[in-house]
Design a protein around this motif. Sequence first.
Motif, PDB file in Angstrom:
ATOM      1  N   ASP A 166       0.835  -1.200   0.000  1.00 43.66           N
ATOM      2  CA  ASP A 166       0.000   0.000   0.000  1.00 43.66           C
ATOM      3  C   ASP A 166       0.875   1.258   0.000  1.00 43.66           C
ATOM      4  O   ASP A 166       0.680   2.184  -0.806  1.00 43.66           O
ATOM      5  CB  ASP A 166      -0.896  -0.041   1.240  1.00 43.66           C
ATOM      6  N   GLN A 170       2.653   1.675  -3.380  1.00 50.03           N
ATOM      7  CA  GLN A 170       1.793   2.161  -4.462  1.00 50.03           C
ATOM      8  C   GLN A 170       1.533   3.649  -4.322  1.00 50.03           C
ATOM      9  O   GLN A 170       1.592   4.398  -5.305  1.00 50.03           O
ATOM     10  CB  GLN A 170       0.466   1.396  -4.451  1.00 50.03           C
ATOM     11  N   MET A 171       1.267   4.091  -3.086  1.00 47.06           N
ATOM     12  CA  MET A 171       0.984   5.511  -2.875  1.00 47.06           C
ATOM     13  C   MET A 171       2.201   6.380  -3.181  1.00 47.06           C
ATOM     14  O   MET A 171       2.083   7.435  -3.813  1.00 47.06           O
ATOM     15  CB  MET A 171       0.509   5.744  -1.440  1.00 47.06           C
ATOM     16  N   ASP A 173       2.787   6.467  -6.968  1.00 42.72           N
ATOM     17  CA  ASP A 173       1.823   7.363  -7.624  1.00 42.72           C
ATOM     18  C   ASP A 173       2.207   8.828  -7.411  1.00 42.72           C
ATOM     19  O   ASP A 173       2.110   9.647  -8.328  1.00 42.72           O
ATOM     20  CB  ASP A 173       0.417   7.116  -7.067  1.00 42.72           C
ATOM     21  N   ALA A 174       2.650   9.136  -6.192  1.00 45.44           N
ATOM     22  CA  ALA A 174       2.965  10.532  -5.855  1.00 45.44           C
ATOM     23  C   ALA A 174       4.256  11.018  -6.488  1.00 45.44           C
ATOM     24  O   ALA A 174       4.466  12.227  -6.619  1.00 45.44           O
ATOM     25  CB  ALA A 174       3.035  10.698  -4.337  1.00 45.44           C
ATOM     26  N   CYS A 183       2.196   9.278   3.157  1.00 48.40           N
ATOM     27  CA  CYS A 183       1.869   7.926   2.698  1.00 48.40           C
ATOM     28  C   CYS A 183       2.115   6.889   3.800  1.00 48.40           C
ATOM     29  O   CYS A 183       1.359   5.919   3.929  1.00 48.40           O
ATOM     30  CB  CYS A 183       2.686   7.580   1.456  1.00 48.40           C
ATOM     31  N   LYS A 238      -0.787   7.121   6.309  1.00 49.63           N
ATOM     32  CA  LYS A 238      -2.000   6.575   5.706  1.00 49.63           C
ATOM     33  C   LYS A 238      -1.923   5.055   5.615  1.00 49.63           C
ATOM     34  O   LYS A 238      -2.913   4.354   5.907  1.00 49.63           O
ATOM     35  CB  LYS A 238      -2.210   7.188   4.314  1.00 49.63           C
TER      36      LYS A 238
END
Length: 355
Positions: A72, A75-76, A79-80, A287, A290
């Motif tokens: 998780d 991936q975050m 993406d960022a 991230c 989260k």
Amino acid sequence: MKKFLALLMTLAMVLSLAACGGGNDAPANTPANNDAPASSDGGSDAPQFEKMTWKYTCSATENTCWADMGRDFGQMVSDATGGAVTVEVYAADQLTSGNQTEGIQGVMDGTIDLSAHSNIIYSNFDKRLNVVSLPFLFSSFDEVDAKLDGDAGKAVGEVVESMGLHLLGVAENGFRHPTNSVRPIEKLADMQGLKLRVAGSDLLNAEYDAWGANWTNANWSEVYTGLQTGIYDGQENPLPTANGASIQEVQKYVTYWTGVYDCIFFTMNGELYNSLSPELQKIVDECGLKAAQNQRKLEREGDQEVLAAWKEAGVTVTELTPEAAEEFRQAAAGIYTDPKFVDMIGQDLIDAFTK
């Protein structure tokens, strides 16, 4: 005369090509050959990030929310950063041949970039981190969140960061529920003399001493066989962890309580974090927090799913009455004032969680 005119025309063409720069001698630094970085999407002013690959290690196996937290987070962050940062997940401490303590040591040393391990394992490096596992420290998940996301969590986070680590978030292993194959544990007397495998921790050992169990420490890989053959009557662990090892196949009873809690520290090597740009640090922090919050949610959902599945499979589930819980609480209350544990953890840190 015709030959002379043809010669003049040929000479004129050569001179024309030379004047226009024809041929293969264009300078190497023309725009078509320039190696300058490509601009960001849409010509925006978004920062460009260096390509990096980070290694993430955790104690639990590939099919758990511990590993999911690494995926998780990866991936975050990917993406960022427009795909610049990649996170590789190594579950079950593959990078250190299954050794959890060495998994943390690797992050401290910088040979591993990211770690997710429980406070019990972290307490091998700083015994103050035992504080999270004091008996009946939390009465519910709501109280867990209030304390770990508040001043108490900041205080314990400072201990983690004093180890040369950067704390990204506090995730969850959960409440550690005792199971056994002898009898339901409904009151303090029911635990007397039970042969329980307990995770290796001076604090946990003292707690189960106070509750009257005949405890022993053993590698987790040995527990299923030990329960199956009767070497141990039972064990204690969060339900998803126990279920992942099929403990319900060799246990008849589980006591679902709030006696002992176990958190997960999600950390990054401190030097690596400090080397990142402020923009990337902000991404990593957001991230990481989260991902830890998402993991807590998944862990709690898994806890309830396992509880329901065990009931359906015939495991007897006991929830303590308030009177029985108080009996257990009082039996272990002396740990809070025992000089051994006060000196180990520190009164200030104990107070941060209890006041």
